[in-house]
Design a protein around this motif. Structure first.
Motif, PDB file in Angstrom:
ATOM      1  N   MET A   1     -26.288  -0.325  -2.570  1.00  0.00           N
ATOM      2  CA  MET A   1     -25.311  -0.604  -1.515  1.00  0.00           C
ATOM      3  C   MET A   1     -23.968   0.018  -1.903  1.00  0.00           C
ATOM      4  O   MET A   1     -23.472  -0.194  -3.014  1.00  0.00           O
ATOM      5  N   ALA A   2     -23.413   0.809  -1.002  1.00  0.00           N
ATOM      6  CA  ALA A   2     -22.159   1.497  -1.304  1.00  0.00           C
ATOM      7  C   ALA A   2     -21.019   0.498  -1.408  1.00  0.00           C
ATOM      8  O   ALA A   2     -20.926  -0.446  -0.630  1.00  0.00           O
ATOM      9  N   SER A   3     -20.166   0.705  -2.409  1.00  0.00           N
ATOM     10  CA  SER A   3     -19.029  -0.201  -2.585  1.00  0.00           C
ATOM     11  C   SER A   3     -17.949   0.107  -1.562  1.00  0.00           C
ATOM     12  O   SER A   3     -17.778   1.246  -1.131  1.00  0.00           O
ATOM     13  N   LYS A   4     -17.234  -0.934  -1.156  1.00  0.00           N
ATOM     14  CA  LYS A   4     -16.176  -0.765  -0.172  1.00  0.00           C
ATOM     15  C   LYS A   4     -14.975  -0.075  -0.814  1.00  0.00           C
ATOM     16  O   LYS A   4     -14.632  -0.364  -1.963  1.00  0.00           O
ATOM     17  N   PRO A   5     -14.360   0.841  -0.072  1.00  0.00           N
ATOM     18  CA  PRO A   5     -13.179   1.500  -0.635  1.00  0.00           C
ATOM     19  C   PRO A   5     -12.053   0.499  -0.844  1.00  0.00           C
ATOM     20  O   PRO A   5     -11.873  -0.426  -0.050  1.00  0.00           O
ATOM     21  N   GLN A   6     -11.314   0.671  -1.943  1.00  0.00           N
ATOM     22  CA  GLN A   6     -10.226  -0.236  -2.226  1.00  0.00           C
ATOM     23  C   GLN A   6      -9.069   0.000  -1.272  1.00  0.00           C
ATOM     24  O   GLN A   6      -8.755   1.130  -0.908  1.00  0.00           O
ATOM     25  N   ALA A   7      -8.447  -1.097  -0.853  1.00  0.00           N
ATOM     26  CA  ALA A   7      -7.288  -0.993   0.039  1.00  0.00           C
ATOM     27  C   ALA A   7      -6.123  -0.385  -0.729  1.00  0.00           C
ATOM     28  O   ALA A   7      -5.942  -0.661  -1.921  1.00  0.00           O
ATOM     29  N   PRO A   8      -5.333   0.479  -0.082  1.00  0.00           N
ATOM     30  CA  PRO A   8      -4.198   1.080  -0.775  1.00  0.00           C
ATOM     31  C   PRO A   8      -3.211   0.014  -1.227  1.00  0.00           C
ATOM     32  O   PRO A   8      -3.017  -0.996  -0.555  1.00  0.00           O
ATOM     33  N   ARG A   9      -2.608   0.248  -2.375  1.00  0.00           N
ATOM     34  CA  ARG A   9      -1.660  -0.712  -2.928  1.00  0.00           C
ATOM     35  C   ARG A   9      -0.432  -0.808  -2.031  1.00  0.00           C
ATOM     36  O   ARG A   9       0.162   0.202  -1.656  1.00  0.00           O
ATOM     37  N   GLN A  10      -0.062  -2.034  -1.668  1.00  0.00           N
ATOM     38  CA  GLN A  10       1.063  -2.232  -0.779  1.00  0.00           C
ATOM     39  C   GLN A  10       2.370  -2.001  -1.522  1.00  0.00           C
ATOM     40  O   GLN A  10       2.557  -2.494  -2.638  1.00  0.00           O
ATOM     41  N   GLN A  11       3.265  -1.256  -0.902  1.00  0.00           N
ATOM     42  CA  GLN A  11       4.546  -0.980  -1.525  1.00  0.00           C
ATOM     43  C   GLN A  11       5.466  -2.186  -1.413  1.00  0.00           C
ATOM     44  O   GLN A  11       5.379  -2.989  -0.483  1.00  0.00           O
ATOM     45  N   LYS A  12       6.380  -2.283  -2.374  1.00  0.00           N
ATOM     46  CA  LYS A  12       7.342  -3.377  -2.351  1.00  0.00           C
ATOM     47  C   LYS A  12       8.366  -3.161  -1.240  1.00  0.00           C
ATOM     48  O   LYS A  12       8.801  -2.031  -0.993  1.00  0.00           O
ATOM     49  N   HIS A  13       8.740  -4.246  -0.586  1.00  0.00           N
ATOM     50  CA  HIS A  13       9.809  -4.192   0.414  1.00  0.00           C
ATOM     51  C   HIS A  13      11.106  -4.599  -0.274  1.00  0.00           C
ATOM     52  O   HIS A  13      11.194  -5.677  -0.868  1.00  0.00           O
ATOM     53  N   LEU A  14      12.114  -3.724  -0.185  1.00  0.00           N
ATOM     54  CA  LEU A  14      13.363  -3.915  -0.908  1.00  0.00           C
ATOM     55  C   LEU A  14      14.547  -4.043   0.039  1.00  0.00           C
ATOM     56  O   LEU A  14      14.585  -3.400   1.096  1.00  0.00           O
ATOM     57  N   ALA A  15      15.500  -4.867  -0.340  1.00  0.00           N
ATOM     58  CA  ALA A  15      16.770  -4.978   0.375  1.00  0.00           C
ATOM     59  C   ALA A  15      17.823  -4.252  -0.446  1.00  0.00           C
ATOM     60  O   ALA A  15      18.034  -4.586  -1.618  1.00  0.00           O
ATOM     61  N   VAL A  16      18.449  -3.255   0.154  1.00  0.00           N
ATOM     62  CA  VAL A  16      19.458  -2.453  -0.538  1.00  0.00           C
ATOM     63  C   VAL A  16      20.840  -2.893  -0.071  1.00  0.00           C
ATOM     64  O   VAL A  16      21.176  -2.778   1.114  1.00  0.00           O
TER      65      VAL A  16
END
Length: 266
Positions: A1-16
């Motif tokens: 059974m083919a493994s599911k592709p990993q979800a892309p790593r979510q980027q941090k949301h920053l307040a500047v």
């Protein structure tokens, strides 16, 4: 059974949050390029008295970088109302729970307690300020970047622009880049960190882990302060003290770098 592709790593949301009174507009391009390494600048606000001609250089770049100016009148001479406005906004944004971290752009020690408070909530704090920034504020941040290394080197202008085009005016005269006054590489400090995080004296340490630990102990550690673009370049330039090894990553197929102290003869 083919493994599911990993979800892309979510980027941090920053307040500047930028203190216009204590940050030069000449850093703006390098500032946001640097911030992009750590996450997405979801909120970009800059604080100051915009009726003052001293902030004219910032006014020229606000629209280009989609920075929201926050007006703060100087009600009392000698008191900085800008700091209070920035701190209040930071706490309001903190309690929305929408952000992973804050970027505080100032050389003012008044933001030391704010940085510590944000970290107490488990958020990452990136500080940006000039080399004159008090040590207390630097240490209160997870990572501190000196703005001298963010200033672009002035490009040479031709004596006679071709096709009658006029060169674009500079925002303000930038200071020379930090490489003109390189600091001495802290060899003993790096060597000790390598020893501390390695299981034994000869073990190779992943460069990412090394960089992370260096920043934890010294938030202002940055290879660029010593004249190197990256940490790997700094390590490679010290063959008498450190060894650098490149390995093919088993996950990405790219290169992973490892470092260790050079073995010393007994």
């Amino acid at each position: 059974m083919a493994s599911k592709p990993q979800a892309p790593r979510q980027q941090k949301h920053l307040a500047v949050l930028i203190d216009a009174d204590n940050a030069p507009a000449a850093i703006v391009e390098g500032l946001f390029e640097e911030i992009a390494k750590y996450g997405i600048a979801s909120v970009k606000r800059i604080y100051g008295d915009w009726t003052s001609p001293q902030l004219g250089s910032w006014k020229k770049v606000l629209l280009d970088y989609s920075i929201q100016p926050i007006q703060q009148f100087a009600y009392t001479r000698g008191k900085n109302a800008t700091d209070s406005s920035l701190i209040i906004d930071a706490m309001d944004l903190l309690y929305t729970r929408r952000f992973d971290g804050f970027c505080l752009v100032s050389s003012d020690s008044d933001f030391t307690r704010l940085a510590a408070r944000l970290r107490e909530e488990g958020l990452t704090v990136y500080g940006f300020g000039e080399e004159k920034t008090p040590k207390a504020f630097v240490s209160a941040c997870d990572k501190f970047i000196y703005t001298e290394i963010l200033r672009a080197s002035p490009e040479p202008q031709a004596d006679h622009p071709s096709n009658g085009d006029k060169p674009a005016p500079a925002l303000e005269a930038p200071k020379p880049p930090a490489e003109s006054k390189k600091l001495k590489v802290p060899l003993e400090f790096i060597a000790k960190v390598l020893d501390d995080i390695g299981d034994d004296e000869d073990e190779w340490v992943h460069l990412g882990a090394l960089g992370s630990n260096l920043s934890k102990l010294r938030p202002d550690f940055d290879a660029r302060l010593y004249g190197f673009k990256k940490l790997s370049d700094l390590i490679k330039a010290q063959p008498k003290r450190f060894e650098l090894q490149a390995r093919v990553s088993s996950t990405s197929g790219g290169k992973d770098f490892y470092a260790r102290n050079v073995k010393r003869e007994p």
